[in-house]
Design a protein around this motif. Structure first.
Motif, PDB file in Angstrom:
ATOM      1  N   HIS A 101       0.854  -1.315  -0.203  1.00 22.05           N
ATOM      2  CA  HIS A 101       0.043  -0.094   0.155  1.00 22.05           C
ATOM      3  C   HIS A 101       0.785   1.173   0.091  1.00 22.05           C
ATOM      4  O   HIS A 101       0.439   2.278  -0.169  1.00 22.05           O
ATOM      5  N   ALA A 102       2.055   1.052   0.517  1.00 21.57           N
ATOM      6  CA  ALA A 102       2.944   2.516   0.490  1.00 21.57           C
ATOM      7  C   ALA A 102       3.291   2.668  -1.119  1.00 21.57           C
ATOM      8  O   ALA A 102       3.934   3.832  -1.178  1.00 21.57           O
ATOM      9  N   HIS A 103       2.971   1.967  -2.057  1.00 16.16           N
ATOM     10  CA  HIS A 103       3.353   2.421  -3.248  1.00 16.16           C
ATOM     11  C   HIS A 103       1.986   2.381  -4.082  1.00 16.16           C
ATOM     12  O   HIS A 103       1.330   1.579  -4.529  1.00 16.16           O
ATOM     13  N   THR A 104       1.595   3.536  -4.321  1.00 20.35           N
ATOM     14  CA  THR A 104       0.260   3.774  -5.076  1.00 20.35           C
ATOM     15  C   THR A 104       0.365   4.639  -6.277  1.00 20.35           C
ATOM     16  O   THR A 104      -0.489   5.097  -6.807  1.00 20.35           O
TER      17      THR A 104
ATOM     18  N   GLU B 185      -9.103   4.579 -11.585  1.00 19.30           N
ATOM     19  CA  GLU B 185      -9.343   4.052 -10.048  1.00 19.30           C
ATOM     20  C   GLU B 185      -8.354   2.942  -9.838  1.00 19.30           C
ATOM     21  O   GLU B 185      -8.212   1.999 -10.533  1.00 19.30           O
ATOM     22  N   LEU B 186      -7.501   3.242  -8.830  1.00 16.76           N
ATOM     23  CA  LEU B 186      -6.863   2.120  -8.266  1.00 16.76           C
ATOM     24  C   LEU B 186      -7.444   0.935  -8.044  1.00 16.76           C
ATOM     25  O   LEU B 186      -8.144   0.966  -7.041  1.00 16.76           O
TER      26      LEU B 186
ATOM     27  N   MET C 246       2.427  -7.791 -17.707  1.00 14.99           N
ATOM     28  CA  MET C 246       1.226  -8.541 -16.893  1.00 14.99           C
ATOM     29  C   MET C 246       0.319  -7.465 -16.381  1.00 14.99           C
ATOM     30  O   MET C 246      -0.976  -7.765 -16.272  1.00 14.99           O
ATOM     31  N   ASN C 247       0.628  -6.468 -16.326  1.00 15.79           N
ATOM     32  CA  ASN C 247      -0.097  -5.291 -15.900  1.00 15.79           C
ATOM     33  C   ASN C 247      -1.151  -4.842 -16.694  1.00 15.79           C
ATOM     34  O   ASN C 247      -2.557  -4.963 -16.565  1.00 15.79           O
ATOM     35  N   THR C 248      -0.567  -4.935 -18.277  1.00 15.37           N
ATOM     36  CA  THR C 248      -1.755  -4.477 -19.250  1.00 15.37           C
ATOM     37  C   THR C 248      -2.710  -5.869 -19.154  1.00 15.37           C
ATOM     38  O   THR C 248      -3.702  -5.712 -19.473  1.00 15.37           O
ATOM     39  N   ASN C 249      -1.950  -7.176 -19.038  1.00 18.74           N
ATOM     40  CA  ASN C 249      -2.765  -8.255 -19.219  1.00 18.74           C
ATOM     41  C   ASN C 249      -4.008  -8.237 -17.962  1.00 18.74           C
ATOM     42  O   ASN C 249      -5.269  -8.620 -18.479  1.00 18.74           O
ATOM     43  N   ILE C 250      -3.693  -8.069 -16.902  1.00 16.03           N
ATOM     44  CA  ILE C 250      -4.474  -8.005 -15.963  1.00 16.03           C
ATOM     45  C   ILE C 250      -5.797  -7.157 -16.078  1.00 16.03           C
ATOM     46  O   ILE C 250      -6.754  -7.418 -15.633  1.00 16.03           O
ATOM     47  N   SER C 251      -5.198  -5.868 -16.454  1.00 19.43           N
ATOM     48  CA  SER C 251      -6.163  -4.958 -16.637  1.00 19.43           C
ATOM     49  C   SER C 251      -7.350  -5.358 -17.523  1.00 19.43           C
ATOM     50  O   SER C 251      -8.156  -5.107 -17.438  1.00 19.43           O
ATOM     51  N   GLU C 252      -6.667  -5.801 -18.840  1.00 14.72           N
ATOM     52  CA  GLU C 252      -7.501  -6.459 -19.802  1.00 14.72           C
ATOM     53  C   GLU C 252      -8.506  -7.435 -19.222  1.00 14.72           C
ATOM     54  O   GLU C 252      -9.748  -7.332 -19.555  1.00 14.72           O
TER      55      GLU C 252
ATOM     56  N   TRP D 248     -15.730  -5.484 -14.489  1.00 14.54           N
ATOM     57  CA  TRP D 248     -15.590  -4.934 -13.320  1.00 14.54           C
ATOM     58  C   TRP D 248     -16.094  -3.323 -13.442  1.00 14.54           C
ATOM     59  O   TRP D 248     -15.885  -2.485 -13.994  1.00 14.54           O
ATOM     60  N   LYS D 249     -17.101  -3.223 -12.210  1.00 16.88           N
ATOM     61  CA  LYS D 249     -17.437  -1.768 -12.170  1.00 16.88           C
ATOM     62  C   LYS D 249     -16.855  -1.070 -10.875  1.00 16.88           C
ATOM     63  O   LYS D 249     -16.628  -1.806  -9.779  1.00 16.88           O
ATOM     64  N   VAL D 250     -16.686   0.071 -11.066  1.00 16.93           N
ATOM     65  CA  VAL D 250     -15.959   0.884 -10.011  1.00 16.93           C
ATOM     66  C   VAL D 250     -16.926   1.837  -9.266  1.00 16.93           C
ATOM     67  O   VAL D 250     -17.571   2.439 -10.147  1.00 16.93           O
TER      68      VAL D 250
END
Lengths: 343, 343
Positions: free
Chosen positions: A268-271, A303-304, A328-334, A341-343
């Motif tokens: 959480h220290a890295h947002t 949104e984080l 992996m980040n782009t993948n998981i976002s995809e 997912w709704k925010v």
DNA sequence: TGTTAGCACTCAATGTAACCGAGTGCTAAT
DNA sequence: ATTAGCACTCGGTTACATTGAGTGCTAACA
């Protein structure tokens, strides 16, 4: 600012050290990387770099080792691009497309892949269920005095919890409650379920005489869904790193990793928006001050949502880990986008 | 058969070795345990015991170490009773009574407690969901082409799985299907849901034109519930054991433990009624042949439900681990009974 | 005959010294 | 400014002696 040659020397030293885990000396450096100068010159440069704090010396006459400051400079500017290779991309993509999965499998496997490919510990912080949209809450009778509460969200999360029925309550009451709850909360983000929503439910339920326990029941079901889930990968892999050939160190690190709340705090220290690299002593937590953490946060509509991270010795392959995390980040976002997912 | 004195010597040697992890010599033995004889006599006895295969000698002049045969004899007869202490019982009981939990938390915490108290790795194999009674199956729409299937059992297990809807299917169809399924399967043990039950469902659904996918859908939901769950505890604890001060050994063991199927196979090899102890080489799996496993199976109405186990170096505190497993076994049986597990 | 004291022997572990080699820092030559 | 040369440092390795816990055997003993 360092001049061109100093930068090249520093980079060479760090690259070498990352690859070999051994202090690097001037002669070896001159041999492997052709910097066009003699070992003696390199020695001078290294002495300068040490003066400036980028390198360290255990004692006279053992090669140089990068300092935290050195790694920092390296990460901020020198780092050689090392994109995820095509074979690796294929491997990853194949996995992601394989089949529809429960969302928690996606996170678990993401952690596994990251650790497998970086040979370090990986950490995946999944979005709080509470950031997903409420779909429905159901009560199911378990026995005379307990009911199972099942909470379902858009993203396919299913959270369940056993509740004790208050004295005198009938299962019928719970069913009525469920109808009210579902009507009022339909479509809302779980996090956004505020006092006012609960108030509405309270009002509706009040006449039924269930008021006292109703709010509590909902609250507890919702509370359970607020927990972020943490997935770990590659605790075995790290044993391959030479810095963990000492059992004491392994134990310390594993003990930290077992403390779920502690790990979450660290993450959480890295947002920040992009990749963040925290090197050795830069870590708040003293028990991982000989490690580095690379974190990448993933988002949806600004949104984080959660965090991916690699944890390894300060001598880690930053370039590889960073590009992999990015990928992996782009993948998981995809994937998350696909899961609506709704925010 | 060994005479009284030999047995006492053997027991003393093993007790000592378990406590110290160091080869034990005659002098030290004579000092600590008062066997009423001189070291020389003990030496003679130890030589005999070695002849008979109960003890081993790395080389002349280092103390004796128990052989597998020695441990076996010890476990089968010499083992000093070491009941769970009252404080420990309080600790455990307090935890078990603390509050109503999801059943999977019960297993996870049981594993944690066992490992914490034996300082070794613990393994808990939870009953297959399929041994519980079917309560209900629900479909919930996730998006246009997927539904969440939620399967619930008496014991409070909730299993969920995302299914893709076959082309042309409507969510309405799934709801109709759910009604049929729930009516037909009500009260049945999941395992006992046989071809004939499925046939009945098939017949009922057939007219609705959903036949092709219906069976498959149920099958997949049921399949997911057949998986036994494995809970591990104390992988960190084992690092405290001197035999795991070597990182290579740790790595090997952790690799084995990561292979869930492999571990399950190992546990499945022990289905006997009481405690079973498997010592070193007696283990089928070669990568744990310097370890011992103690397993305890728990039952309900004579039916095997699952297994509790402790895995540690051959030099482990058998007595403590055995009595603890026994105690935890009654506890977990009790919990399961309370949860109305149906077989 | 079983037990024990005594003693020579073994071997891992520990300590010590010598040596090796990779590496530095400095100086003088280029 | 660069580099060759050289003295010096120090961790790591090898060789060797020492220590001590332990054994096995023999002879004395109850």
């Amino acid at each position: 600012m360092l001049d061109e040659r100093k930068r090249r020397v520093l980079q060479a030293v760090i690259d070498d050290y990352i690859a070999s885990a051994e202090p690097v000396g001037s002669r070896a450096l001159a041999r492997k990387h052709d910097l066009g100068v003699s070992p003696a010159t390199i020695r001078n440069e290294m002495a300068d770099l040490e003066m400036l704090g980028y390198l360290e010396h255990i004692h006279t006459s053992s090669g140089r080792v990068p300092s935290a400051k050195g790694y920092r400079f390296y990460v901020d500017g020198l780092i050689p691009p090392k994109p995820v290779s095509d074979e690796e991309k294929v491997l990853i993509d194949r996995w992601y497309q394989a089949r529809v999965k429960r969302i928690d499998e996606v996170f678990q496997e993401t952690a596994r892949l990251i650790s497998k490919m970086t040979r370090n510990v990986s950490l995946v912080l999944a979005p709080q269920v509470s950031q997903a949209a409420f779909r429905c809450l159901q009560f199911l009778p378990l026995d005379d005095h307990r009911v199972i509460t099942v909470l379902m969200t858009d993203a396919g999360f299913v959270e369940n919890k056993i509740l004790e029925m208050p004295d005198g309550a009938e299962f019928e009451d719970f069913q009525r409650m469920a109808r009210v709850i579902n009507r009022v909360l339909a479509g809302k983000t779980i996090r956004s379920i505020s006092e006012s929503s609960l108030q509405m439910i309270e009002d509706e339920i009040q006449d039924s005489g269930l008021y006292a326990s109703a709010l509590e029941v909902i609250q507890r079901a919702l509370d359970a869904s607020k927990k972020e889930r943490l997935y770990l990968g590659g605790t075995t892999m790290m044993l391959e790193q030479p810095e963990f050939h000492d059992v004491e160190k392994v134990k310390n690190l594993l003990l930290v990793l077992e403390e779920e709340e502690l790990v979450k705090d660290i993450l959480h220290a890295h947002t920040g928006r992009g990749l963040e690299v925290t090197i050795g002593r830069e870590n708040e937590n003293s028990s991982i001050q000989d490690c580095s953490i690379i974190t990448a946060t993933y988002h949806l509509d600004g949104e984080l949502l959660g965090t991916l991270a690699v944890l390894g010795p300060t001598r880690m392959e930053y370039s590889k880990a960073m590009s992999l995390l990015e990928y992996m980040n782009t993948n998981i976002s995809e994937v998350i986008r696909k899961y609506h997912w709704k925010v």
